[in-house]
Design an enzyme around this catalytic site. Structure first.
Site, PDB file in Angstrom:
ATOM      1  N   TYR A   1       0.853  -1.188   0.000  1.00 31.56           N
ATOM      2  CA  TYR A   1       0.000   0.000   0.000  1.00 31.56           C
ATOM      3  C   TYR A   1       0.888   1.237   0.000  1.00 31.56           C
ATOM      4  O   TYR A   1       1.842   1.329   0.773  1.00 31.56           O
ATOM      5  CB  TYR A   1      -0.885   0.001   1.247  1.00 31.56           C
ATOM      6  CG  TYR A   1      -1.817   1.195   1.342  1.00 31.56           C
ATOM      7  CD1 TYR A   1      -2.841   1.377   0.413  1.00 31.56           C
ATOM      8  CD2 TYR A   1      -1.669   2.133   2.356  1.00 31.56           C
ATOM      9  CE1 TYR A   1      -3.695   2.475   0.502  1.00 31.56           C
ATOM     10  CE2 TYR A   1      -2.518   3.230   2.455  1.00 31.56           C
ATOM     11  CZ  TYR A   1      -3.530   3.394   1.525  1.00 31.56           C
ATOM     12  OH  TYR A   1      -4.372   4.469   1.608  1.00 31.56           O
TER      13      TYR A   1
ATOM     14  N   ASP B   1       9.114   2.710   0.239  1.00 27.62           N
ATOM     15  CA  ASP B   1       8.029   3.327   0.989  1.00 27.62           C
ATOM     16  C   ASP B   1       8.204   2.911   2.447  1.00 27.62           C
ATOM     17  O   ASP B   1       7.827   1.806   2.839  1.00 27.62           O
ATOM     18  CB  ASP B   1       6.672   2.886   0.449  1.00 27.62           C
ATOM     19  CG  ASP B   1       5.519   3.561   1.191  1.00 27.62           C
ATOM     20  OD1 ASP B   1       5.750   4.078   2.297  1.00 27.62           O
ATOM     21  OD2 ASP B   1       4.393   3.552   0.660  1.00 27.62           O
TER      22      ASP B   1
ATOM     23  N   LYS C   1       3.689   8.743   9.136  1.00 23.35           N
ATOM     24  CA  LYS C   1       3.381   8.141  10.436  1.00 23.35           C
ATOM     25  C   LYS C   1       4.327   8.613  11.558  1.00 23.35           C
ATOM     26  O   LYS C   1       4.127   9.709  12.069  1.00 23.35           O
ATOM     27  CB  LYS C   1       3.296   6.626  10.294  1.00 23.35           C
ATOM     28  CG  LYS C   1       2.135   6.284   9.319  1.00 23.35           C
ATOM     29  CD  LYS C   1       1.687   4.867   9.262  1.00 23.35           C
ATOM     30  CE  LYS C   1       0.404   4.768   8.454  1.00 23.35           C
ATOM     31  NZ  LYS C   1       0.470   4.005   7.228  1.00 23.35           N
TER      32      LYS C   1
HETATM   33  C1  PLP Z   1      -0.095   4.480   5.814  1.00 25.28           C
HETATM   34  C2  PLP Z   1       0.738   4.238   4.608  1.00 25.28           C
HETATM   35  C3  PLP Z   1       0.747   5.127   3.521  1.00 25.28           C
HETATM   36  C4  PLP Z   1      -0.217   6.280   3.417  1.00 25.28           C
HETATM   37  O1  PLP Z   1      -0.023   7.226   4.408  1.00 25.28           O
HETATM   38  P1  PLP Z   1      -1.250   8.231   4.773  1.00 25.28           P
HETATM   39  O2  PLP Z   1      -0.645   9.157   5.761  1.00 25.28           O
HETATM   40  O3  PLP Z   1      -2.326   7.348   5.321  1.00 25.28           O
HETATM   41  O4  PLP Z   1      -1.645   8.892   3.518  1.00 25.28           O
HETATM   42  C5  PLP Z   1       1.637   4.911   2.502  1.00 25.28           C
HETATM   43  N1  PLP Z   1       2.479   3.871   2.533  1.00 25.28           N
HETATM   44  C6  PLP Z   1       2.493   2.978   3.549  1.00 25.28           C
HETATM   45  C7  PLP Z   1       3.478   1.860   3.530  1.00 25.28           C
HETATM   46  C8  PLP Z   1       1.607   3.127   4.609  1.00 25.28           C
HETATM   47  O5  PLP Z   1       1.582   2.223   5.583  1.00 25.28           O
END
Ligand code: PLP
Length: 467
Positions: free
Chosen positions: A163, A251, A279
């Site tokens: 994701y 990511d 995060k």
């Molecule tokens: C949570 C998440 C995102 C998206 O971040 P948001 O602040 O919710 O837009 C992107 N990549 C990873 C791996 C994530 O866990």
């Protein structure tokens, strides 16, 4: 003096005033559904994956959440990993208060954003510069645009089950088991938006060619439950990118500043060209960052041709909160958290299997992945192992297809509710990981381990009926 009582405020009534009933999770969610689409501002919160009504939070403190009914939960969601120090940690709330007293946003450079950027670049080897944004979604979306602008190529390769936020081009394969070219992950995404997104299976090094601008990967997959990178996978992807001149994007929105101070790139000793963060670096406030080599970041406006902007980017409250977190976590804290997560995972496995369910609980650094199944349902280990042990374990998934075979078995749903009733909040879906953090004490973990054993017994006995 200007006080709130003199403002011509529209009187809003509290829940007690709209109805004579008690304030309940049910009543608040009903109310929410009237004015917020689906009752939530992010789908997973709705409990649609586990059934039932979500609890409505009024307060968090350390490892705990408190709902409108006064229930206390040992919280393993921890805002999906955004609050490494736990809820309302004093160093974070003090930093936010101090920053707020000086104004909440200016639309001009600030000292706070420089300090946070220095803290990030100082901890992640190879990350010379960052651009701060307001979410992980924005970080990934901008990283992709930057990679395309830098390479002059269009194609993006991503892995099924990873994701990267909810931008059009990256939703493909984020929620679909089909690894295929340009499958949109949502209604409203036009085919053209994903035509240049190639979705391939996790843990297999893809074949690339010179049309590929970038490969984006979660170095530890933490959005299809928890899937470890196989030996040689990240390294193989690095070499495949180098062979065709494609950029590698890690990511690290979850793994950054959680696996270790240097994140996954330090842990696995593979260096990407670009990073996405989020995060943890916001201390619970909205933040994201893309980072990388200075030579690449120079392509961003205003120095370069790739446009990227944000009214609230580098927001002073968010940078103050993020900096407070990063300055209060050292290598010893990560080591302690990692050791604690490993012990917790082992004890949780034993507790659940003793209760009569099949389970495997794994940890990767401080991240914990919980897989539950019914004994003997074929998700155990391959034949040839000790049959009694095989029955009681769940074979760990290596990719999205395997993760889905476990996630869709229906057991998590019942197990989740059996634990919630015992005051332990797991993430409300089988594809999320658990985030034991620095606020969880050994006692909190012990409570969860005992509750998990009881919950397993209840679910295995078929006694449990979700509300
Ligand atoms: C949570 C998440 C995102 C998206 O971040 P948001 O602040 O919710 O837009 C992107 N990549 C990873 C791996 C994530 O866990």
């Amino acid at each position: 003096m200007f006080t709130s009582s003199k403002l011509p405020l529209k009187r809003t009534t509290g829940p007690e005033k709209t109805s004579p009933q008690r304030s309940t999770n049910e009543s608040w969610f009903d109310r929410s559904r009237k004015v917020i689409a689906g009752g939530v501002d992010s789908p997973v919160r709705s409990f649609s994956a586990v059934g039932g009504t979500p609890f409505t939070v009024v307060r968090g403190s350390g490892a705990y959440l408190f709902d409108v009914e006064g229930n206390r939960y040992v919280d393993f969601i921890q805002s999906y990993g955004a609050v490494l120090l736990g809820h309302a940690h004093p160093v974070v709330t003090e930093a936010i208060k101090r920053a707020a007293a000086d104004g909440t946003t200016y639309g001009a450079p600030t000292t706070g954003e420089v300090l946070l950027a220095e803290a990030i670049c100082g901890r992640v080897a190879g990350c010379d510069q960052v651009r701060l944004v307001s979410s992980g979604t924005e970080a990934a979306m901008s990283a992709v645009r930057l990679a395309r602008g830098y390479t002059g190529r269009n194609r993006i390769v991503k892995f099924a089950g990873c994701y990267h936020g909810h931008s059009d081009a990256l939703l493909a394969g984020g929620g679909s088991g089909v690894a295929t070219l340009g499958l949109a992950g949502s209604a409203g995404v036009p085919p053209g938006a994903v035509a240049d997104t190639l979705v391939v299976p996790y843990n297999e090094v893809p074949d690339l060619d010179e049309t590929v601008a970038a490969v984006i990967v979660e170095p530890v997959a933490a959005n299809m439950n928890l899937v470890a990178p196989a030996d040689g996978f990240l390294d193989g992807v690095r070499r495949a990118c180098d062979a065709v001149g494609a950029l590698l994007i890690f990511d690290e929105v979850i793994t950054g500043f959680r696996l270790a101070a240097g994140g996954a790139s330090a842990t696995f000793e593979v260096r990407p060209d670009l990073w996405c963060f989020g995060k943890v670096i916001g201390g619970g406030l909205p933040v994201g960052a893309l980072g990388g080599r200075a030579q690449i970041l120079a392509y961003l406006a205003p120095d370069g041709p790739v446009y990227q902007a944000g009214t609230l980017s580098g927001n002073p409250l968010a940078t103050a909160a993020g900096l407070a977190v990063l300055s209060n976590v050292d290598d010893a804290a990560y080591a302690q958290l990692t050791a604690r997560a490993a012990r917790f995972a082992d004890r949780l496995t034993t507790s659940i299997t003793d209760g009569g369910l099949a389970a495997s609980v794994i940890s990767i650094g401080p991240l914990v992945g919980l897989f539950v199944a019914e004994p003997g349902d074929g998700l155990g280990h391959e034949p040839g192992h000790d049959p009694e042990v095989d029955e009681r374990t769940v074979r760990l998934p290596r990719n999205y297809d395997e993760a889905r075979a476990i996630g869709e078995n229906g057991v998590y749903r019942a197990f989740f509710h059996a634990l919630l009733e015992r005051g332990v909040a797991l993430p409300p879906g089988p594809y999320e990981v658990m985030f034991p953090g620095l606020a969880h004490t050994d006692d909190d973990l012990e409570v969860a381990i005992d509750a998990a054993g009881e919950a397993a017994t209840q679910v295995a006995g078929g006694l449990f009926k979700p509300r």
